[in-house]
Write an enzyme that holds these catalytic residues in place. Structure first.
Site, PDB file in Angstrom:
ATOM      1  N   ALA A 209       0.841  -1.203   0.000  1.00 14.49           N
ATOM      2  CA  ALA A 209       0.000   0.000   0.000  1.00 14.49           C
ATOM      3  C   ALA A 209       0.872   1.247   0.000  1.00 14.49           C
ATOM      4  O   ALA A 209       2.093   1.180   0.190  1.00 14.49           O
ATOM      5  CB  ALA A 209      -0.916  -0.006   1.230  1.00 14.49           C
TER       6      ALA A 209
ATOM      7  N   ASP B 293       5.300  -4.862  14.927  1.00 13.06           N
ATOM      8  CA  ASP B 293       6.101  -4.410  13.786  1.00 13.06           C
ATOM      9  C   ASP B 293       6.758  -3.080  14.149  1.00 13.06           C
ATOM     10  O   ASP B 293       6.610  -2.075  13.452  1.00 13.06           O
ATOM     11  CB  ASP B 293       5.214  -4.261  12.551  1.00 13.06           C
ATOM     12  CG  ASP B 293       6.018  -4.253  11.260  1.00 13.06           C
ATOM     13  OD1 ASP B 293       7.192  -4.660  11.289  1.00 13.06           O
ATOM     14  OD2 ASP B 293       5.474  -3.849  10.222  1.00 13.06           O
TER      15      ASP B 293
ATOM     16  N   VAL C 287       0.589   5.746   1.131  1.00 19.37           N
ATOM     17  CA  VAL C 287      -0.119   6.670   2.010  1.00 19.37           C
ATOM     18  C   VAL C 287      -0.096   8.077   1.419  1.00 19.37           C
ATOM     19  O   VAL C 287       0.956   8.561   0.992  1.00 19.37           O
ATOM     20  CB  VAL C 287       0.512   6.681   3.418  1.00 19.37           C
ATOM     21  CG1 VAL C 287      -0.179   7.716   4.306  1.00 19.37           C
ATOM     22  CG2 VAL C 287       0.439   5.304   4.047  1.00 19.37           C
TER      23      VAL C 287
END
Length: 545
Positions: A123, A280, A125
């Protein structure tokens, strides 16, 4: 035609993988014979995965978190993998957002930035603002995370191919079988498919925000659910300094000692207090609020991967850390057997000796230099020799702990993790394992046990009266006796709880009475104490009402 095209693309991909594997000498991983141009095998594997693209890069990243399965030299090299994916166009991102939300972008957002703030393999942003109010007040700053177009199909195709390759490796290579390639791919598939659901990431963020709302240690952005779908996630935009910018933080006078200790505190509270940890925590996902340099706080992003532990996992970790730092290797061995993580017929003495052999050299260093993450890694490696199957959630925790340790000691080389973690684990053990916690669990479960067990016995008797067998060889008389025994056991447990409560009240009345100088208090205390003794006596005798 479509099927033929699909088969051709699959064959083309297989041919590309074969070509890259040959160039980097990866057959070494199948037959164990060294190949390549003299570079280390881990480096060659990393370069090959980078050339094969996003799905293989993320597979390597996932593999780097499994040092229990792959040799350390490969795990260390794979940890260097980075997503090197150019962004897709802002116009395509706009089309995906409008398709998911069903409205023109201008109706929802102001100042949408076509140039992405960040781009990764799954993805990217974009910055924007929500629509402002009628009074001209600008809307809230937000970020819009958008899945890459067509990434789902790409990932599913490559995962299917990885399953095929893993099956072949398992079948034809004893060396590969020891790495359990099929299990690794299956685990990776689950993690990666979860990352494709941005609703899940939003839910993870919301849970972390709820757990830490109002804390001065860390802040999590607000999710705007009205604008969030599977392929689009809209969150509050946060402004901070990347934890990588150490020189800038140093110039601002940020207290690195406080910052490092707060990072450790956050991790252990997420693990033991909340049982929901951000898994993460690499530097790209961590920012610092330096508005108060003496008391800096963290800002977190990217919540696609989180971890949770079972109560037994939590207890295992806490007690193992305690036993480890007290050099109680016998207890470390017993914990593994009690948790059924190594076979029940394992000789505790043998496992204790193996743990001692690995752990004793660690204590030659100062306590502040002892690594929790390294300890867990070595513990997992020892346990594998005793047929221990490492739990994925524990390895995820160990990977996160290594990240936190590395970051903390980069900020503060003298960081003593044990000093920060010990009080948190002590508090958890008091709340979860102490007498008060045991009594509370008994109190909470007693009504259910007292009601459900006799009912289950009654149902069994009813089945027998209808001529329906239970398959266990028990007759009506035995079941009636079992029902009586369970009812008596429930009464005994209730009496013991009542006795404990009366004893506590007796002590409380006595102590309070001494402070108030009230007449008759000693007599009341004695009556309560006598009642407690009588209930305990009846419970132990097992008398019926």
């Amino acid at each position: 035609m479509k099927a033929a095209t699909f088969r051709f693309s699959r064959l083309s991909r297989v041919w590309q993988i074969r070509r890259v594997s040959t160039r980097y000498g990866l057959r070494e991983f199948l037959d164990g014979k060294p190949r390549g141009d003299g570079r280390p095998r881990g480096e060659r594997l990393r370069l090959a995965l980078e050339e094969l693209g996003p799905v293989f890069i993320k597979f390597g990243q996932a593999l780097s978190t499994r040092p229990d399965l792959v040799p350390p030299d490969i795990a260390v090299e794979l940890a260097k993998l980075q997503d090197r994916v150019p962004p897709f166009s802002g116009e395509v991102a706009r089309q995906i957002i409008e398709s998911e939300l069903g409205r023109p972008l201008e109706e929802m957002f102001d100042d949408f930035e076509s140039e992405p703030l960040a781009s990764a393999s799954v993805a990217q942003v974009h910055g924007a603002r929500l629509k402002g109010g009628d009074d001209g007040e600008p809307g809230l700053e937000i970020v819009v995370k958008v899945l890459r177009p067509g990434i789902e199909a790409v990932i599913r195709d490559d995962i299917e191919l990885l399953h095929t390759l893993a099956q072949m490796a398992h079948r034809f290579s004893a060396t590969a079988r020891r790495l359990r390639p099929r299990e690794i791919v299956a685990e990776y598939e689950k993690v990666l498919l979860d990352e494709l659901d941005l609703m899940r990431e939003g839910a993870n963020c919301s849970q972390l925000r709820r757990n830490w709302l109002g804390s001065e240690l860390i802040y999590h952005p607000l999710v705007h659910w009205d604008y969030t779908r599977t392929r689009v996630l809209v969150m509050e935009r946060i402004h901070g300094i990347s934890i990588r910018e150490l020189d800038q933080l140093r110039e601002l006078g940020v207290d690195f000692t406080v910052l490092s200790e707060r990072g450790v505190e956050i991790f252990f509270k997420q693990t033991f207090r909340d049982n929901f940890f951000h898994a993460d925590m690499h530097p790209g996902n961590i920012f610092v609020d330096a508005s108060d340099p003496a008391h800096p706080s963290y800002l977190a992003v990217d919540f696609g991967i989180v971890g949770q532990l079972t109560p037994s996992d939590q207890r295992y970790l806490a007690e193992n850390f305690y036993a480890f730092f007290n050099r109680d290797y016998r207890r470390v061995a017993e914990l593994h057997v009690e948790s059924e993580w190594i076979p029940a017929d394992t000789r505790v003495e043998e496992f204790e000796a193996a743990v001692r052999t690995v752990c004793e050299p660690i204590f030659q260093r100062p306590l502040r230099d002892i690594s929790f993450g390294f300890f867990l890694l070595r513990l997992f490696q020892i346990a594998r020799r005793f047929d221990y199957q490492v739990q994925p959630q524990l390895v995820l925790l160990q990977k996160t702990l290594l990240q936190i340790e590395g970051l903390g000691r980069q900020l503060n080389p003298d960081l003593d993790l044990w000093k920060t973690a010990k009080p948190i684990m002590e508090e958890w053990m008091r709340r979860r394992l102490g007498p008060a916690a045991t009594l509370e669990r008994m109190r909470a479960n007693m009504p259910t046990l007292a009601e459900s067990l006799p009912e289950l016995a009654h149902q069994a008797l009813r089945h027998l009266s209808r001529g329906e067998g239970l398959g266990g060889g028990l007759g009506r008389r035995e079941l009636q006796a079992l029902q009586r025994q369970m009812e008596q056991s429930s009464r005994r447990q209730l009496r013991m709880i009542a006795a404990g409560a009366l004893a506590f009240c007796s002590a409380l009345v006595y102590v309070s009475g001494k402070g108030w100088m009230l007449s008759g208090v000693p007599l009341l205390s004695a009556v309560l104490a006598a009642g407690a003794v009588w209930l305990a006596y009846r419970a132990l005798r097992g008398e019926r009402d």
